[in-house]
Design a protein around this motif. Structure first.
Motif, mmCIF file in Angstrom:
data_model
loop_
_atom_site.group_PDB
_atom_site.id
_atom_site.type_symbol
_atom_site.label_atom_id
_atom_site.label_comp_id
_atom_site.label_asym_id
_atom_site.label_seq_id
_atom_site.Cartn_x
_atom_site.Cartn_y
_atom_site.Cartn_z
ATOM 1 N N THR A 7 -56.913 -47.756 26.301
ATOM 2 C CA THR A 7 -58.328 -47.559 26.624
ATOM 3 C C THR A 7 -59.213 -47.990 25.464
ATOM 4 N N GLY A 22 -59.541 -52.077 26.004
ATOM 5 C CA GLY A 22 -60.645 -51.967 26.952
ATOM 6 C C GLY A 22 -60.216 -51.788 28.397
ATOM 7 N N ARG A 49 -59.499 -50.095 31.778
ATOM 8 C CA ARG A 49 -60.131 -48.944 32.430
ATOM 9 C C ARG A 49 -59.444 -48.583 33.749
ATOM 10 N N ARG A 95 -60.280 -40.788 30.060
ATOM 11 C CA ARG A 95 -61.716 -40.498 30.128
ATOM 12 C C ARG A 95 -62.270 -39.874 28.869
ATOM 13 N N ALA A 139 -63.295 -43.364 27.886
ATOM 14 C CA ALA A 139 -64.073 -44.149 28.853
ATOM 15 C C ALA A 139 -64.292 -43.300 30.105
ATOM 16 N N SER A 140 -65.497 -42.840 30.293
ATOM 17 C CA SER A 140 -65.779 -41.904 31.374
ATOM 18 C C SER A 140 -65.501 -42.495 32.759
ATOM 19 N N ALA A 189 -62.985 -44.458 33.686
ATOM 20 C CA ALA A 189 -61.603 -44.895 33.907
ATOM 21 C C ALA A 189 -61.111 -44.452 35.280
#
Length: 267
Positions: A67, A71, A73, A93, A96-97, A99
């Motif tokens: 993540t 990058g 997701r 998450r 990355a919220s 994902a």
């Protein structure tokens, strides 16, 4: 009171790999038959609980790494097992919220727990399917609704390929999912190995799982390497699970060598 012969459609007369793993991790979602099999293994392999924790820690580290560093997701977690602390969607998450995660498992108890956990999560879904049926999984509308195959995807085979005893079939599964994802994707494999282990321990583990719902094979290192096919192994290569990026969040590389882990890059 005796335990039922079935629970939610699951066979509880034989050990289940998902429930054995749950027991090693200290969970409560297991039955007497699972505990008996697990204890027979722990009798000759007292480090068994540590091995399970190491594998779970690897899963958390690799998801966090993919993540943050690549990058990615989107995650497809094959043979996910019973939900426990640090599930893939939770770890992803943190970084990355948005994902998105698709979990896949064929154990009815795993499915029931997974669906309950994700009941109100529209960025995560659970498919009740056997990972040995990739066309069923790849064609499922729930997967298609969440996974964009024009963007990189991480496919996770974490502690599951040992339950596909035939090498050609196991490699074929990896190859089929690799073919479905675009360049920049990653394929994650961790699996128990017999390389460097005492023969009596290997025999006990194999015998215990032979009576389970999914017999296991402890492949030597060279056969595990071949499962990656033409994928490019990213650093540090195929290593004991505790040694795969052990510096993340202070986790150390001290541990056992029962589980080998690696990540292949899709070119």
């Amino acid at each position: 009171m005796p335990e039922p012969q079935t629970a939610g459609g699951a066979d509880v007369t034989r050990p289940s790999p998902a429930r054995l793993y749950n027991y090693y991790l200290g969970g409560k979602d297991n039955f007497a038959v699972d505990r008996k099999a697990a204890e027979s293994i722990l009798a000759v392999m007292p480090e068994g609980r540590q091995v399970a924790r190491e594998n779970r820690a690897f899963l958390r580290r690799v998801v966090r790494h993919l993540t943050l560093e690549t990058g990615i997701r989107q995650f497809v977690d094959l043979g996910t097992g019973l939900p426990t602390e640090g599930n893939v969607h939770e770890v992803a998450r943190e970084a990355a919220s948005g994902a998105r995660v698709v979990y896949v498992d064929n154990d009815p108890i795993v499915l029931a727990h997974g669906e309950a956990l994700l009941a109100r999560d529209d960025q995560t879904t659970f498919i009740g399917a056997d990972m040995r049926e990739p066309e069923v999984i790849l064609g499922d509308p729930r997967l298609k609704a969440l996974i964009d195959f024009d963007e990189p995807v991480a496919v996770l085979f974490v502690s599951v390929l040992q339950f596909v005893p035939d090498d050609e079939e196991a490699a074929g599964l990896v190859r089929r999912f690799t073919e479905a994802v675009p360049p920049g994707s990653r394929v994650v494999i961790s699996t128990i190995t017999g390389t460097g282990q005492r023969e009596d321990k290997v025999e006990t583990i194999t015998a215990a799982y032979a009576n389970s719902t999914a017999p296991a094979v402890l492949r030597p290192r060279e056969r595990i390497e071949r499962l990656f096919g033409g994928l490019d192994l990213v650093a540090p290569g195929l290593v004991p699970a505790p040694e795969w990026h052990p510096d993340v969040r202070g986790e150390t590389g001290n541990g056992t060598s029962w589980v080998l882990a690696g990540v292949g890059a899709v070119a």
